[in-house]
Structures are given as structure tokens and as C-alpha cells.
Design a protein around this motif. Structure first.
Motif, PDB file in Angstrom:
ATOM      1  N   CYS A 101       0.741  -1.610   0.020  1.00 21.43           N
ATOM      2  CA  CYS A 101       0.272  -0.300   0.039  1.00 21.43           C
ATOM      3  C   CYS A 101       0.895   1.399   0.377  1.00 21.43           C
ATOM      4  N   ALA A 102       0.305   2.418  -0.190  1.00 24.90           N
ATOM      5  CA  ALA A 102       1.301   3.348   0.139  1.00 24.90           C
ATOM      6  C   ALA A 102       2.291   2.806   1.237  1.00 24.90           C
ATOM      7  N   THR A 750      -3.638   5.810   4.331  1.00 29.63           N
ATOM      8  CA  THR A 750      -2.297   6.430   4.252  1.00 29.63           C
ATOM      9  C   THR A 750      -2.167   6.793   5.742  1.00 29.63           C
ATOM     10  N   TRP A 761       5.343  11.975   1.955  1.00 30.48           N
ATOM     11  CA  TRP A 761       4.316  11.589   1.294  1.00 30.48           C
ATOM     12  C   TRP A 761       2.690  11.619   1.299  1.00 30.48           C
TER      13      TRP A 761
END
Ligand code: SF4
Length: 979
Positions: A101-102, A750, A761
């Protein structure tokens, strides 16, 4: 495009791939990932960077540390500069299969974060004053070690406590504490998953489910599992595969989560009513006879139930079926509709879908409803009831006990059980709590139940994460209650501000750990490693200490604990040092190299052979590939016949439980974990006789699936001995006319709790947590979209912005727990080489003040661009960082599971004059009153233990003490140290 069409396309693409003769990636992931560099070229791989410049890299595996999934990562290490340039997925990892995942690639941000802590720091002023000086590791180690040595020598073992947030490893530190002879393990689990764990554990003696999503026809999720679940990415990709194949997904979530948007059936019940719906589905299966009779007859403990609760009745399965029918007849669709607010016809439709799943029903409940409500543990129990009715237990497409889908190898040294019992974590009021009553610690300390000489917080931030964080601040700033607070953390956090030492620990690419998690029907181990160390060793260098390759003086924990333990017992007289001695070089200190080499060579079936096939030693293999699959298709372990070699001098108890004197198999995964009590003659449980054959069964007292819990019946809770419904503390009948329910338990996909603070990010992607509010409520309350709202709890309030959305049930509001980070205004400064004592990309700068127990927090400013070694910090465009709501929540301990019941009864109103965004007010006096109120719900061991012990011995317990310590005594038990 609809789901079916997408599924058809995916399947067609796969078929095309096969037809073209292309092979799938030839690694453990077994999926087509053509873009992955072949592993034969990982030593010297050329790729184009984002500016289309060719770069040469060495690819070194590790595992992600940003949630509990431990997905595989590949570090791209520049061959010219020997620095990490990026992280991608590791296709050799059987759980994550090359995907992340991110948060996985964002590991790079954590490595290069200009605000990270690089050196050991020691408090220079008052606790919380923000003044720090850099110290050497030696100074810190000697100070901490001498205090621990003295506490042990003075027979004060319960003054040593290690409190862990994200473990990320399988048992290393628990063994450290056992080697010290202290019962000092504390975890975050009771603010997270212990409600669900209790529900599962009572059924099968194992506290976690492992759904085989990939093989399921129907997937029932009581959570936002697809976007932010436990084992998020590994599970999400398998759910996605199943959907593409045509599996139906049912989601219970009061919010329209991203998971709910992907569901075939989305049910938005009133919070706390989930078990009522599940019982109505169960009742439908029972009343229509659409349950797996043979499975229920063979594997439920119905005979034990009849004998105990209906002794006068005929002890036949047919009679049990009649009783079962009558017991659950009250749980009609109309009953569930009245409790939940979900239409009865919708519930009936979902019940039909479940009934049609047969043994291919994969279910999961984690956190969410089980963590939100009084009695939430019954949600997980009622959910698993559906699996138990359909026989969808350890079947293809069903739900497994997790212990059969993971593997924990034997380490080089295994210390025995600690001889003490710590009532600060396992108090007598909660004999059935699945985990430590961690979030009550400030109240226990304030009440004088004990003090802490050395308190470690490790990748944990209770001031921010737990409810009632200001009570934590009060005890952490009181040296009479906490003598020395050592924060082991890779990043600044709200708890570390109040520490005496802050010791910088490595991120996922800067440390060793070993793990194995239930992510499909298979067993694997993953190896986290300091990637620069592995790279340099591959190039022929010798690295003896991970600090030689990590930034600044960042260390890894394995080496830290070995060194600290050695200093606690330098001459071996305390019996501790022997657990840290080398076997290869007797009398000398164990190295991490030897520690892992020993495990990989001796305790992982198949690994030495797989390594030898490639001309590698087992450790070399793991350093190169980062993961190894031990088995797949484990199947229904409970149905295995116990081999004759494990049956010696057996004794058979009532209802078929069989005990043996044969030694336990050496392979820790040969039998289910957590075997319960042996018999009175000292035999250990071997299995259970089913239709004449001794089968492995389940690690419950009965050896069967426990529909009826003797444990609950005998320990003071007979009314909850069966799967049933407990009305939540936020049930509509408990609400005043102007009150609403606040859901505060959901994650942002996230974000990473505290560690998101140094991942730029992720902070750009998610940095606020507005209050979800239905338009009907917004109109009623006169609140506009984006308007400021004051949310009042039992002990205070917070001021947040409104997000008006139809994606929430009217009468309920919701706010994500992931945001609202803060750092104190004041002198600040993070010591030499540090720019600021706090994560400047995600933490607001606040003033925090108290008048007695009346606390107030006001924000000076949110985040702003700042100059640093990373030019991106000048590009910060967001200022909002959300609001810290948990400070305004009192503790709500469930009297059975011990889980903190997160949902709050609140009043929501437009912000008052003078209110400002981010304001927080809380009264710790009221918080203590709330604690006392909830404590009155308990049925403690002193009054309800049936056998004079503190807790049923068969219940799981991290760091289990010796049996003697289980005996109830007037005083906390401190036995003599073992020799
Ligand atoms: S799911 Fe995401 S955060 Fe969790 S381990 Fe995998 S990549 Fe990391």
C-alpha cells in the motif's frame, strides 16, 4: 464498469497470459508480476529513475514496519553511493506477493526525514520542558541497567515495565522480559483488538481469525477491512481477487467507508447493534435447518452444554438441536431491525447470501464494533457463530484459527516463565481480560497500586493514542510514580516529550525482526533486516553493529536488548546473562548474526534445503530473499488424527478430552498453540475423541469449539456463556434527547498512527480528520459544511470542522483517530543535530496548561513550510493537521474482555464564541470518576474465581507467568527468582 465486468477482464487477462505461454513470477507470490526484476539480477539491476536516468542498484529485501502486515519490501540501494533510493514490493514474499500500500514505499520518507531523532537524548530540564542534551549510548545503557539491576536485586520486579505499541516481531522482547524474571510486558492490545480476540478465543482457544478470502464465495466484514484492515494489503488483494471471481462482499459499517463502497451489501447499523444482526442471521440458518448438522454434531461442545445447563434432559444431539432452535428463535429479522435501524428485508437478503455460502464463508471482525462497544467481544463471537454453524472453519474459502496459518520458530535460548504476577497490568478485577489493562495504568498509579522504577515505551505513544491522555501526562510528569521513562522510538511523539531518555530506534530498513502472520492458508516467515548492513556484507565488508550503517546513532532493538541485558547481569550472577551468550563462542556475547543463523539453520522446516539448492546458507538465503514459505494448504488441523507416537499412558475425561504423558512434539506448529490445562495427574492435552478417533481438535478446555463457555459460566458471567447480544453503552436507550454517538475508531488508509509523522508523502495525502455529520443532523443543529463544531464528551470537549455527508447514519458522528498530532510550544529543540522536538510536517504547535485537573490545549499554529535538508519541506502547502479527540475520552474498560470501549456518547453543537479550531479541554478528575464507574461493572477474581486462581490458566496471556503466580494472594505475588 461494474464489478462483474472488471472481474471478467482480470480473468481474461490472466487466461491470455497463460495462453501466450508467459510464466507467472517464479517466486512464492505465484502471481503474474512481469515488471519485477528477476531475482538472479538483484545484485546489479539497472533501472530508469523518475528523470529517466539509468541507475545501478543492489536490491535488498526487508519488511515494512508501517502496520502489522509486515509486507515484503525491496530496497533499491544505489551501487555508486550505497544509499537507499526507493522501496518497492518484494515478489518473493508469499503474503504480500510483491504489492504494497502507499505506506510501504513511504518508508523512504522515514529514513530521510529531516526531523527524525538521530542520537540518544537525555532530559535536561523538568519533564515536558522540552530541553534535551545528546548523550552516549553507554551513558544511557549504564543508567538504565543499574536501575533495573537494583530493582531486581531489591525484589521489586513489578517496577519494570515495557509498553509496546507496534510489536512488529514474534516474541523477541517478551523473551527478554522473561529472561529478567519480570512480568513487565504491557501492550496496546486493549485499545485495539482484544474485544475481537476475546470473541474468537472463547470459541476456539485461538484469538485471531484467518479468513481464506481468496477461496470464499461470501465475505462478511464487520469493519472497513478492505481499506485499512488488519493485514491490510495482503488481505485486500485476496478480497479483490475473490470479487473478481464473483464472490459477494457484505460489509457492516455505520460509515460509508471505502470498503463499504465496494460491497454488494452495505449495512449501516446503529453502533453496537451488529451482534443483533448476526444473531438474526444465525437464527435464520437454525430455523430453516440450513446449518451443517454433521459439523455441529462432531465439533461443538453441545454435550457438555446439555450436561451442565440441562442435566435433566436427554443428552442427544437431536434434543440439543431443539434447544438451539428455541434459544435463537427470539433473534428475528424484526428484532434485529429494531435494534440496528437496518431494514428487516435487507437483513433477510444478507442472511440468504450467508446461507448460500456453505463452507466458503470468510468472515472477519477486528477493532471496529468489537472495539467500540460494551460487550463488543460478542460481535466477534456471533460472527464466528456463522462459520461454526456452516462448518466454514479451516475450509477452503472459510475462516481459520490464525495459529495454523503462521509459524513461530524456536529461538536459540528460551527463558522460562517469569515467577511473578504484575497487578498493574493484570489486575484482579479483570480475570478474563485477553490482554494487559494498559490504558488503566495512570489510574492504578494514582490509586497507589504501585510505582514504576523503569518504564519503557516502545514504538508507542499512549499520550496521543490512548483515551484520557492527560491522565498519562499527569503520571509521566510525576517522578514519584514513574522513576525513569525511556522512550524507544524512531520518531518524535507526544509521549516522548515527557520522557527522561529518548533512544532512537531504526525504521523498517534499519533493524532485524522476524515475523509470520496469518494472511492466507499457508505458513511463512519474513525477515526484516538493516538493508545497508546486508548490502555492505554482500560487498565483502564486515559489520558488527547496526549503528555502523544506520544514520546518526540510530540502533536496532535486538542489539540494544542484548547489550542492556548483558549490562544488567555482567557477571551472570542473576541468571540473566546466559540467555545472551553465544553458543559458538561460549562465554561471549551473542550477536544478531548468530541469533538468526541459529534459527534459520535449525528451526525452519525446509529452509536449509531450499537454501542449499541455490548454493546458499540459510541466513544468506533470507538476507537475499527476505521471506520463506514453509507450507501452504495447511487445511483443517483439528481433523488430524493424533499419531500414536504422541499418545502414551492416555487418560480420557468427560466428553472425550484426551490427555497424554508423551512429550509434546518438538515442532511448535505440529499442534495448535495455547494448550489448556493438563489433567490432575500431570498429563498434557493430546486431543479429543470424535466418533471413536482421537483428533487434534481445538486448544479449548473441551478440545471442541465452545458454543457454551464453561469459563464464562464459572467465572461470574453465566448469562453470557452462549453467543448472545449485549446492549452497548451507546445503545439508543442510553442516549439523552440531545445526545449522539461518536465513532472514533476508524483509520485513514494512508496514515500510520504516530509513525506517519515522518512520512511526507502520506502527510500530503491525508492530514485532517473532520467530523462526519449527516445533513439531517447538520440542519437540526444549525451547522454548515466546514463550520466549526464543539463535540462534548463526559470529561471535556474538542473543536473540529464539520464534514456534512450522507455517508453516515443520522444520529451518529464519526472522526478518524489518525490525526491531531501536536507538539508543545516552548523552548523546544531536539538536541544537537535536531531542528525541532516534533514532526513539523504533521504536528500543530500548541500551548497546554492545567489548573488542577482542568486541562486546556490551544493551538498556536498548524504546519508551515520550513527550511531543512529536504527541499520538499519548503513545499508544504497544507496547514491543517486535524484535531486530537482522544484526550477528551474517559476510559471504558469492558468488564469481560478488558477492551476499551471507544464509542462515545456526545453532544454536538456549533462552536461557542471564543472556540478555536483544535481546542481541547478535559478534566482528569472527571476522568477518574468515569474510571471508577466502569470499574463497578467488574466481577473480580477475588469473588468469582472458582478455584482460587487469578485467571483461567488456559486463556492466552503474553509472557505467561509460572503456575504458582496464578494463585490469588492478599499481596501481589513476588516469588523467589528461579535458579
Ligand atoms: S499493508 Fe502497507 S503499511 Fe502495512 S505492511 Fe503492507 S505495505 Fe506496509
Amino acid at each position: 464498469m461494474n464489478v462483474e465486468a472488471i472481474g471478467a477482464r482480470v480473468s481474461a487477462a490472466r487466461a491470455d497470459t497463460l495462453a501466450r505461454g508467459e510464466t507467472f513470477y517464479p517466486g512464492a507470490s505465484r502471481i503474474h508480476l512481469a515488471a519485477f526484476p528477476p531475482k538472479e539480477r538483484w545484485d546489479n539491476w539497472t533501472y530508469l529513475d523518475s528523470k529517466r536516468v539509468g541507475r545501478r542498484a543492489m536490491l535488498v529485501p526487508t519488511t515494512c514496519f508501517n502496520c502489522e502486515s509486515a509486507c515484503g519490501l525491496l530496497a533499491y540501494i544505489d551501487r555508486d553511493t550505497l544509499t537507499v533510493r526507493k522501496f518497492e514490493g518484494n515478489p518473493e514474499h508469499p503474503g504480500s506477493r510483491g504489492r504494497n500500500c502507499a505506506k510501504g514505499p513511504a518508508t523512504l520518507n522515514q529514513v530521510t526525514d529531516p526531523d527524525r531523532i538521530l542520537y540518544p537524548l537525555k532530559r535536561a530540564g523538568e519533564r515536558g520542558a522540552g530541553r534535551w542534551v545528546q548523550v552516549s549510548w553507554d551513558e544511557a545503557l549504564d543508567d538504565i541497567a543499574s536501575r533495573i539491576t537494583t530493582a531486581i536485586a531489591d525484589n521489586r520486579p513489578n517496577q519494570i515495565m515495557y509498553h509496546v505499541g507496534r510489536p512488529g516481531e514474534d516474541g523477541f522482547t517478551e523473551r527478554v522480559l522473561a529472561s529478567w524474571g519480570v512480568d513487565g510486558h504491557n501492550s496496546h492490545t486493549n485499545v485495539c483488538s482484544s474485544g475481537a480476540r476475546a470473541g474468537y478465543h472463547l470459541w476456539m482457544g485461538i484469538d485471531r481469525p484467518s479468513p481464506d478470502y481468496a477461496g470464499a464465495d461470501v465475505i462478511l466484514l464487520v469493519s472497513a477491512h478492505l481499506e485499512s484492515g488488519h493485514y491490510f494489503n495482503p488481505h485486500a488483494q485476496r478480497i479483490t481477487d475473490a470479487r473478481a471471481r464473483g464472490a459477494k462482499v457484505i460489509v457492516f459499517d455505520t460509515r460509508l467507508s471505502n470498503t463499504a463502497t465496494h460491497a454488494d451489501h452495505w449495512l449501516a447499523p446503529h453502533p453496537g447493534s451488529e451482534a443483533a444482526i448476526l444473531l438474526a442471521i444465525a437464527s435464520h440458518l437454525i430455523q430453516t435447518g440450513r446449518y451443517n448438522r454433521e459439523f455441529v454434531r462432531r465439533w461443538w461442545n453441545w454435550a457438555e452444554y446439555l450436561a451442565s445447563e440441562h442435566p435433566a434432559t436427554e443428552a442427544t444431539f437431536e434434543r440439543f438441536e431443539q434447544i438451539l432452535h428455541d434459544l435463537y428463535a427470539v433473534y428475528t429479522f424484526d428484532f434485529a431491525a429494531a435494534e440496528s435501524g437496518v431494514d428487516a428485508a435487507v437483513i433477510a437478503e444478507v442472511a440468504e447470501a450467508v446461507a448460500g455460502a456453505g463452507t466458503r464463508l470468510a468472515t472477519h471482525s477486528w477493532r471496529s464494533a468489537a472495539a467500540g462497544n460494551l460487550g463488543g467481544w460478542q460481535v466477534a463471537r456471533c460472527l464466528f457463530l456463522l462459520n461454526c454453524l456452516l462448518g466454514a472453519v479451516a475450509t477452503e474459502g472459510g475462516t481459520y484459527p490464525n495459529a495454523w496459518n503462521k509459524f513461530v520458530p524456536r529461538p536459540i535460548h528460551t527463558p522460562g516463565h517469569p515467577p511473578v504476577w504484575n497487578e498493574l497490568t493484570w489486575p484482579p478485577e479483570f480475570p478474563l481480560a485477553l490482554n494487559e489493562m494498559s490504558f488503566l495504568l495512570p489510574h492504578f498509579l494514582k490509586e497507589g497500586r504501585g510505582r514504576l522504577e523503569v518504564y519503557f515505551t516502545r514504538v508507542y505513544n499512549p499520550v496521543w493514542t490512548n483515551p484520557d491522555g492527560l491522565s498519562w501526562v499527569e503520571v509521566l510528569t510525576d517522578p514519584e510514580l514513574v522513576g525513569l521513562h525511556v522512550a524507544l522510538t524512531p520518531v518524535w511523539n507526544e509521549t516522548a516529550y515527557f520522557a527522561d531518555y529518548i533512544l532512537p530506534m531504526g525504521t523498517g530498513s534499519e533493524r532485524h525482526d522476524l515475523h509470520s502472520y496469518e494472511q492466507y492458508d499457508g505458513q511463512w516467515i519474513g525477515f526484516r533486516q538493516p538493508v545497508l548492513r546486508a548490502a555492505r556484507e554482500r560487498l565483502g565488508e564486515t559489520v558488527t553493529d547496526t549503528r555502523q550503517v544506520n544514520p546518526g546513532e540510530v540502533w536496532e532493538e535486538n542489539e540494544f536488548w542484548i547489550e542492556l541485558s548483558w549490562r544488567i547481569d555482567p557477571d551472570g550472577s542473576l541468571g540473566i546473562r546466559r540467555y545472551y551468550e553465544s553458543r559458538e563462542r561460549p562465554g561471549q556475547k551473542l550477536t544478531v548474526e548468530e541469533y538468526y543463523r541459529h534459527i534459520f539453520e535449525n528451526s525452519v522446516p525446509g529452509l536449509p534445503e531450499a537454501a542449499a539448492a541455490q548454493g546458499l546458507a540459510p541466513l544468506e538465503y533470507m538476507r537475499r530473499y527476505g521471506a520463506f514459505e514453509i507450507s501452504s494448504g495447511v487445511g483443517a488441523v483439528y481433523e488430524q488424527a493424533v499419531p500414536a507416537t504422541e499418545l502414551a499412558d492416555i487418560a480420557e475425561a468427560q466428553f472425550g478430552r484426551v490427555y497424554t504423558r508423551a512429550p509434546a512434539p518438538a515442532d511448535p506448529n505440529a499442534v495448535p498453540v495455547a494448550t489448556p490445562d493438563g489433567d490432575a495427574d500431570g498429563r498434557r492435552p493430546a486431543g479429543v475423541r470424535i466418533d471413536g478417533i482421537i483428533k487434534r481438535g481445538f486448544p479449548t478446555p473441551s478440545g471442541r469449539l465452545e458454543f457454551w463457555s464453561r469459563t464464562l459460566a464459572e467465572w461470574g458471567w453465566p448469562e453470557h456463556a452462549l453467543p448472545g447480544y449485549i446492549r452497548s453503552h451507546v445503545h439508543p436507550s442510553a442516549l439523552g434527547p440531545d445526545q449522539m454517538v461518536l465513532i472514533s475508531t476508524f483509520r485513514l488508509p494512508t496514515q500510520i498512527h504516530t509513525r506517519g509523522g515522518n512520512a511526507k508523502w502520506l502527510n500530503e495525502l491525508a492530514h485532517t480528520n473532520p467530523l462526519w455529520l449527516h445533513p439531517r443532523d447538520a440542519r437540526r443543529l444549525g451547522i454548515a459544511a466546514g463550520g466549526l463544531v464543539r463535540v462534548e464528551t463526559e470529561i471535556g470537549y474538542f473543536v473540529v470542522k464539520a464534514w456534512v455527508t450522507e455517508g453516515i447514519r443520522p444520529g451518529v458522528v464519526a472522526c478518524s483517530h489518525h490525526m491531531g498530532r501536536w507538539k508543545l510550544a516552548g523552548p523546544g529543540g531536539g538536541g544537537p543535530g535536531q531542528a525541532a522536538a516534533g514532526p513539523r510536517q504533521v504536528a500543530a504547535t500548541v500551548d497546554l496548561a492545567a489548573d488542577g485537573g482542568q486541562w486546556g490545549m490551544r493551538r498556536r499554529h498548524g504546519v508551515e513550510p520550513y527550511d531543512s535538508a529536504d527541499p520538499d519541506t519548503m513545499r508544504i502547502w497544507w496547514g491543517d493537521v486535524g484535531v486530537h479527540q482522544n484526550l477528551t475520552f474517559p476510559v471504558h474498560p469492558d468488564p469481560i474482555s478488558g477492551q476499551h470501549c471507544w464509542h462515545q456518547v456526545v453532544r454536538v453543537r456549533p462552536a461557542a464564541e471564543g472556540d478555536a479550531y483544535g481546542d481541547v479541554a478535559a478534566d482528569t478528575g472527571k476522568a477518574h470518576e468515569a474510571y471508577r464507574t466502569w470499574l463497578r461493572r467488574c466481577r473480580g477474581a477475588a469473588q468469582h474465581s472458582p478455584n482460587g486462581t487469578r485467571r483461567p490458566y488456559w486463556l492466552l496471556r503474553p509472557l505467561k507467568p509460572g503456575k504458582d503466580a496464578y494463585q490469588l494472594t492478599e499481596e501481589p505475588v513476588v516469588h523467589a527468582r528461579r535458579s
